[in-house]
Design a protein around this motif. Structure first.
Motif, short mmCIF file in Angstrom:
data_model
loop_
_atom_site.label_atom_id
_atom_site.label_comp_id
_atom_site.label_asym_id
_atom_site.label_seq_id
_atom_site.Cartn_x
_atom_site.Cartn_y
_atom_site.Cartn_z
N ILE A 143 0.83 -1.20 0.00
CA ILE A 143 0.00 0.00 0.00
C ILE A 143 0.87 1.25 0.00
N THR A 144 1.99 1.22 0.72
CA THR A 144 2.88 2.39 0.74
C THR A 144 3.94 2.34 -0.36
N HIS A 145 4.07 1.21 -1.03
CA HIS A 145 5.02 1.02 -2.12
C HIS A 145 4.29 0.32 -3.28
N PRO A 146 3.43 1.05 -3.99
CA PRO A 146 2.58 0.42 -5.01
C PRO A 146 3.32 -0.17 -6.20
N ASP A 147 4.61 0.08 -6.32
CA ASP A 147 5.37 -0.51 -7.41
C ASP A 147 5.88 -1.92 -7.06
N PHE A 148 5.48 -2.44 -5.90
CA PHE A 148 5.86 -3.79 -5.47
C PHE A 148 4.72 -4.76 -5.74
N GLU A 149 5.09 -6.03 -5.81
CA GLU A 149 4.14 -7.12 -5.94
C GLU A 149 4.30 -8.03 -4.73
N ALA A 150 3.20 -8.53 -4.21
CA ALA A 150 3.25 -9.44 -3.07
C ALA A 150 3.49 -10.86 -3.54
N ILE A 151 4.34 -11.58 -2.80
CA ILE A 151 4.55 -13.01 -3.04
C ILE A 151 3.95 -13.72 -1.83
N ILE A 152 2.73 -14.21 -2.02
CA ILE A 152 1.92 -14.77 -0.93
C ILE A 152 1.23 -16.04 -1.42
N ASP A 153 1.21 -17.07 -0.58
CA ASP A 153 0.50 -18.30 -0.92
C ASP A 153 -0.84 -18.43 -0.21
N ASP A 154 -1.00 -17.82 0.93
CA ASP A 154 -2.20 -17.93 1.74
C ASP A 154 -3.45 -17.48 0.97
N ARG A 155 -4.44 -18.35 0.89
CA ARG A 155 -5.64 -18.07 0.10
C ARG A 155 -6.39 -16.83 0.58
N ALA A 156 -6.59 -16.70 1.89
CA ALA A 156 -7.32 -15.54 2.41
C ALA A 156 -6.57 -14.24 2.12
N ALA A 157 -5.26 -14.27 2.26
CA ALA A 157 -4.45 -13.08 1.99
C ALA A 157 -4.48 -12.73 0.50
N ARG A 158 -4.46 -13.74 -0.34
CA ARG A 158 -4.52 -13.48 -1.79
C ARG A 158 -5.87 -12.87 -2.17
N LYS A 159 -6.93 -13.34 -1.53
CA LYS A 159 -8.26 -12.78 -1.79
C LYS A 159 -8.31 -11.33 -1.32
N ALA A 160 -7.79 -11.07 -0.14
CA ALA A 160 -7.76 -9.69 0.38
C ALA A 160 -6.95 -8.79 -0.55
N ALA A 161 -5.81 -9.27 -1.00
CA ALA A 161 -4.96 -8.47 -1.89
C ALA A 161 -5.70 -8.14 -3.18
N ILE B 84 -8.94 -7.93 -3.68
CA ILE B 84 -10.00 -6.96 -3.40
C ILE B 84 -9.42 -5.57 -3.17
N LEU B 85 -8.24 -5.51 -2.56
CA LEU B 85 -7.58 -4.22 -2.31
C LEU B 85 -6.84 -3.70 -3.55
N GLY B 86 -6.85 -4.48 -4.61
CA GLY B 86 -6.21 -4.04 -5.85
C GLY B 86 -4.69 -4.16 -5.83
N LEU B 87 -4.18 -5.06 -5.00
CA LEU B 87 -2.73 -5.24 -4.89
C LEU B 87 -2.28 -6.38 -5.79
N SER B 88 -1.12 -6.22 -6.39
CA SER B 88 -0.57 -7.23 -7.28
C SER B 88 0.02 -8.37 -6.46
N VAL B 89 -0.33 -9.59 -6.82
CA VAL B 89 0.11 -10.74 -6.04
C VAL B 89 0.41 -11.94 -6.94
N ARG B 90 1.38 -12.72 -6.53
CA ARG B 90 1.68 -14.02 -7.15
C ARG B 90 2.14 -14.93 -6.04
N GLY B 91 2.28 -16.22 -6.35
CA GLY B 91 2.67 -17.17 -5.32
C GLY B 91 3.89 -17.99 -5.71
N THR B 92 4.22 -18.93 -4.87
CA THR B 92 5.38 -19.79 -5.07
C THR B 92 5.28 -20.55 -6.39
N VAL B 93 4.10 -21.04 -6.71
CA VAL B 93 3.91 -21.81 -7.94
C VAL B 93 4.28 -20.96 -9.16
#
Length: 161
Positions: free
Chosen positions: A89-107, A109-118
């Motif tokens: 949120i404070t560094h919008p040029d970053f992407e989240a690397i997250i596997d947790d399903r609930a966190a990925r859903k939240a991301a 909805i919040l419009g955050l870029s996300v990918r996972g280990t796979v």
């Protein structure tokens, strides 16, 4: 294209277990491990390979997150996920690397870029850092990473296998 990633605990833990945490460093231009993620990993036990990595090589990637963003706090996620998403949120040029399903859903909805280990492994295969995504996915499964057959087939296609 510059890749900047804020990484959660699960990808670090899983990738260290299969000896491929190096992919996080090789595939991105700037890697951040929020302090809350480092704390979660270090609370995991002294014999865990992720603990050893975070206390040594991983130290240089740890960054402080001053506070959890209110829009993230409302999701009641774990400390690591909350720190990763607050960083984004404070560094919008970053992407989240997250596997947790609930966190990925939240991301999402919040419009955050996300990918996972796979997808990290698929990317590593496409870019020539590994010779076989299938072999790496098999290693993930062998260390307890859960992946459905459907997701695995899609990941192999993404990896051009």
């Amino acid at each position: 294209m510059t890749r900047r990633w804020a990484v959660n605990a699960s990808p670090i833990i899983t990738l260290t277990k299969i000896g491929r945490v190096d992919l996080l460093i090789q595939l991105c231009d700037e890697l951040v491990i929020p302090q809350g993620v480092a704390d979660e990993i270090q609370n995991g036990g002294y014999n865990d390979p992720a603990v050893n990595w975070i206390r040594n090589e991983g130290q240089k990637y740890i960054k402080l997150v001053d506070r959890i963003a209110p829009q993230v706090a409302s999701w009641d996620l774990g400390m690591g996920e909350s720190h990763v998403m607050s960083w984004l949120i404070t560094h919008p040029d970053f992407e989240a690397i997250i596997d947790d399903r609930a966190a990925r859903k939240a991301a999402a909805i919040l419009g955050l870029s996300v990918r996972g280990t796979v997808s990290i492994i698929a990317m590593a295969k496409r870019e020539g850092y590994i010779s076989s995504a299938r072999d790496e996915y098999e290693k993930l499964v062998n260390v307890g990473f859960r992946i459905s057959t459907d997701v695995l087939l899609k990941a192999l296609k993404l990896a051009d296998e």
